[in-house]
Every structure is written in C-alpha cells, then in structure tokens.
Design an enzyme around this catalytic site. Structure first.
Site, PDB file in Angstrom:
ATOM      1  N   ASN A  10       1.006  -1.078   0.079  1.00 49.85           N
ATOM      2  CA  ASN A  10       0.044   0.069  -0.108  1.00 49.85           C
ATOM      3  C   ASN A  10       0.849   1.203  -0.025  1.00 49.85           C
ATOM      4  O   ASN A  10       1.681   1.588   1.031  1.00 49.85           O
ATOM      5  CB  ASN A  10      -0.671  -0.035   1.286  1.00 49.85           C
ATOM      6  CG  ASN A  10      -1.903   1.271   1.368  1.00 49.85           C
ATOM      7  OD1 ASN A  10      -1.787   1.956   0.344  1.00 49.85           O
ATOM      8  ND2 ASN A  10      -2.307   1.387   2.382  1.00 49.85           N
ATOM      9  N   LYS A  12       0.146   4.340  -0.189  1.00 52.99           N
ATOM     10  CA  LYS A  12      -0.554   5.300   0.156  1.00 52.99           C
ATOM     11  C   LYS A  12      -0.590   6.578  -0.517  1.00 52.99           C
ATOM     12  O   LYS A  12      -0.535   6.514  -1.996  1.00 52.99           O
ATOM     13  CB  LYS A  12      -0.253   5.738   1.766  1.00 52.99           C
ATOM     14  CG  LYS A  12      -0.149   4.461   2.607  1.00 52.99           C
ATOM     15  CD  LYS A  12       0.031   4.635   3.969  1.00 52.99           C
ATOM     16  CE  LYS A  12      -0.269   3.369   4.705  1.00 52.99           C
ATOM     17  NZ  LYS A  12      -0.036   3.453   6.505  1.00 52.99           N
ATOM     18  N   HIS A  96      -9.650   1.009   5.541  1.00 55.42           N
ATOM     19  CA  HIS A  96      -8.338   1.297   5.962  1.00 55.42           C
ATOM     20  C   HIS A  96      -8.649   2.211   7.158  1.00 55.42           C
ATOM     21  O   HIS A  96      -9.451   2.980   7.129  1.00 55.42           O
ATOM     22  CB  HIS A  96      -7.416   1.632   5.087  1.00 55.42           C
ATOM     23  CG  HIS A  96      -5.962   1.779   5.527  1.00 55.42           C
ATOM     24  ND1 HIS A  96      -5.444   2.432   6.577  1.00 55.42           N
ATOM     25  CD2 HIS A  96      -4.864   0.901   5.163  1.00 55.42           C
ATOM     26  CE1 HIS A  96      -4.257   2.273   6.828  1.00 55.42           C
ATOM     27  NE2 HIS A  96      -3.969   1.315   6.071  1.00 55.42           N
ATOM     28  N   GLU A  98      -7.030   4.387   8.156  1.00 51.04           N
ATOM     29  CA  GLU A  98      -6.763   5.858   7.916  1.00 51.04           C
ATOM     30  C   GLU A  98      -8.037   6.418   7.154  1.00 51.04           C
ATOM     31  O   GLU A  98      -8.472   7.785   7.460  1.00 51.04           O
ATOM     32  CB  GLU A  98      -5.577   6.167   6.960  1.00 51.04           C
ATOM     33  CG  GLU A  98      -4.208   5.780   7.925  1.00 51.04           C
ATOM     34  CD  GLU A  98      -3.017   5.320   7.002  1.00 51.04           C
ATOM     35  OE1 GLU A  98      -2.068   5.262   7.657  1.00 51.04           O
ATOM     36  OE2 GLU A  98      -3.246   5.434   5.673  1.00 51.04           O
ATOM     37  N   GLU A 168      -5.401  -5.253  10.821  1.00 55.22           N
ATOM     38  CA  GLU A 168      -4.174  -4.091  10.865  1.00 55.22           C
ATOM     39  C   GLU A 168      -4.537  -3.223  12.307  1.00 55.22           C
ATOM     40  O   GLU A 168      -5.294  -2.348  12.185  1.00 55.22           O
ATOM     41  CB  GLU A 168      -4.485  -2.871   9.776  1.00 55.22           C
ATOM     42  CG  GLU A 168      -3.722  -3.452   8.695  1.00 55.22           C
ATOM     43  CD  GLU A 168      -3.328  -2.431   7.746  1.00 55.22           C
ATOM     44  OE1 GLU A 168      -2.208  -2.329   7.254  1.00 55.22           O
ATOM     45  OE2 GLU A 168      -4.037  -1.178   7.456  1.00 55.22           O
ATOM     46  N   GLY A 174       2.382   2.655  11.424  1.00 57.74           N
ATOM     47  CA  GLY A 174       3.199   3.689  11.394  1.00 57.74           C
ATOM     48  C   GLY A 174       4.121   3.702  12.621  1.00 57.74           C
ATOM     49  O   GLY A 174       4.960   4.774  12.706  1.00 57.74           O
ATOM     50  N   SER A 214       3.076  -1.914  10.564  1.00 53.50           N
ATOM     51  CA  SER A 214       4.595  -1.846  10.935  1.00 53.50           C
ATOM     52  C   SER A 214       5.474  -3.123  10.415  1.00 53.50           C
ATOM     53  O   SER A 214       6.469  -3.610  10.870  1.00 53.50           O
ATOM     54  CB  SER A 214       4.779  -1.710  12.143  1.00 53.50           C
ATOM     55  OG  SER A 214       4.750  -0.294  12.433  1.00 53.50           O
TER      56      SER A 214
END
Length: 262
Positions: A10, A12, A96, A98, A168, A174, A214
């Site tokens: 991904n 992003k 996701h 985010e 996730e 991150g 991560s």
C-alpha cells in the site's frame, strides 16, 4: 488447506508517475523469477494507469486504495470500481483505518464498497483492527466483531470466498512496533472463526487473512511460518524495492519451511 500467500504494498499518498515507475523498475530487478505468492502493488489513483501498464509483463497485480460504492454520479473526488477495472485493477483496499479516521468511513460504507467491488470482480481487501485505547480496555473482540458484522452484511458464501481480510491494529500502523506473532495469530484465528459462524467452515478455510501494521523486512520472519497468517499488507516498506522483495521472499521461505516440517 494451504492458501496461496498474498503480499500487498500500500503506497498510500506517495509517488508521482516518475517516482512510481522507478519503484516498478527497481522491483523488476528484484524479481528475476516469479514469486510463489500473489504480489499486489496499490499506488495512488493518479499513477494507477501508468503502473498498470508498466507491470503488465511482470509477476505483480494491480490494486487500488479505495473505491466508491456508486458506479457513477455526482460524487466529486471519488473513484468508481468500474474505473478501476477499466485500467486493470484486480484488488481494492476498503475500510483502512486511515480512511475511517480521516474520512469518516463507517462499517456501513465499507459494506457497500465491498458489494460494489465484488459486483465488478474486484477482490476487496477488508481492513479491520482496534486502536490502542480499545485494546487497553479489552475491547479488541468487541471492535472486531462489530467491524466484521458491519462489513459482511448480505454477503453470500461464494462472495466471501473472494474477499481478503486484513488485520491491521491501528496502534501498530506507522509506529514501528508491530503486533507480536501471538497477538496476530490469536486475532486471525478469531476472525476465521467468526467467518465460519457467519458462513460455514469451508468458506472460512478459503478466505485469506493477512496481517498489516509496521511490517518490515526485519520483522516479517516472525509472521511467515504461521499457517493462520496468509500474508501481509505492507505500508512504508513497500516503497523500497529491496525491502519489499525481502518481505515477499521471507513469506515464501516461511511457507516452504512449514511444508518441509522444519
């Protein structure tokens, strides 16, 4: 049963056309022989076509980072699943964290996107996971149950078999600190059991459940040998061709080692 491994990069919101094609060229040099796994790259919308053309003869598949649930209309800034199919996408990431956090995406919206993706023969990669606060409050199972129930409304078992579920944990994304293998295995086992309850055991056995958060070349080995972990959804590390290739190779080695009984 042995499910074919899936590793998704991904990208992003990273990569101009020039930068993205450099990544593809670097990946091509890393994979002189096709990997024994499905490898997907999911670049930004603006470079999907260019990357799709560049990987036509390479052992990679094209994925998108999102789609809308309507086929067309007055939805400024959105991208339809039909558009993604038109340029060669095979997968699409939905739900996701985010998107949930920054764009207000709900379980209901995720469900509608899954239905639309399946209707256009895109394989949805359904992201689920808890925040740090939810884990600390012992609400992990409650959160996962809510997300899965909301996402899978009205799906039939044959549609479910075409889906991928990505665990996730939001607190790992991150952060540089992934979930432990024990945490990931426990959650993957729970997710598969929930799918079996909602559909049936044969359907649950078909669904690939991958881990994200991560994931790097330096830590992926701890996930690679476990049969409950069918692959990885990789963020920042997928922008580095050498590291992404190492993640793929490590997942392959883990499968071979397990099959050989080592």
């Amino acid at each position: 049963m042995t499910r074919r491994r899936l590793i998704v990069g991904n990208w992003k919101m990273n990569g101009t056309v020039t930068e993205s094609l450099k990544i593809v060229t670097a990946l091509e040099h890393q994979f002189k022989t096709p990997p024994d796994a499905d490898v997907v790259v999911a670049p930004p919308f603006t470079v999907l076509y260019s990357v799709g053309v560049a990987i036509q003869d390479l052992p990679f598949q094209l994925g998108a980072q999102n789609c809308h649930w309507e086929d067309k209309g007055a939805f400024t800034g959105e991208v339809a699943a039909a558009f993604l199919c038109d340029i060669g996408c095979r997968y699409v990431i939905v739900g996701h964290s985010e998107r949930r956090q920054y764009c207000g995406e709900t379980d209901e919206m995720v469900n509608k996107k899954i239905a639309t993706a399946l209707r256009h023969e895109l394989q949805p990669i359904i992201c689920v996971g808890e925040t740090a606060g939810e884990r600390e409050a012992n609400r992990t199972w409650e959160v996962l149950d809510r997300q899965l129930k909301g996402a899978l409304v009205d799906l039939h078992h044959r549609e479910m078999e075409q889906c991928v579920v990505a665990y996730e944990p939001v607190w790992a994304i991150g952060s540089g600190t992934p979930a432990t293998p024990e945490m990931a295995i426990e959650v993957h086992h729970y997710i598969r059991n929930q799918i079996a309850k909602r559909f049936d055991a044969p359907t649950a056995a078909q669904v690939r459940i991958i881990y994200g958060g991560s994931v790097k070349g330096s830590n992926v080995a701890q996930f690679s040998r476990h049969p409950e972990i069918d692959g990885c959804l990789v963020g920042g590390a997928s922008l580095e061709a050498v590291e992404f290739a190492e993640i793929v190779r490590t997942m392959e080695r883990g499968v071979r080692s397990r099959e050989e009984g080592n």
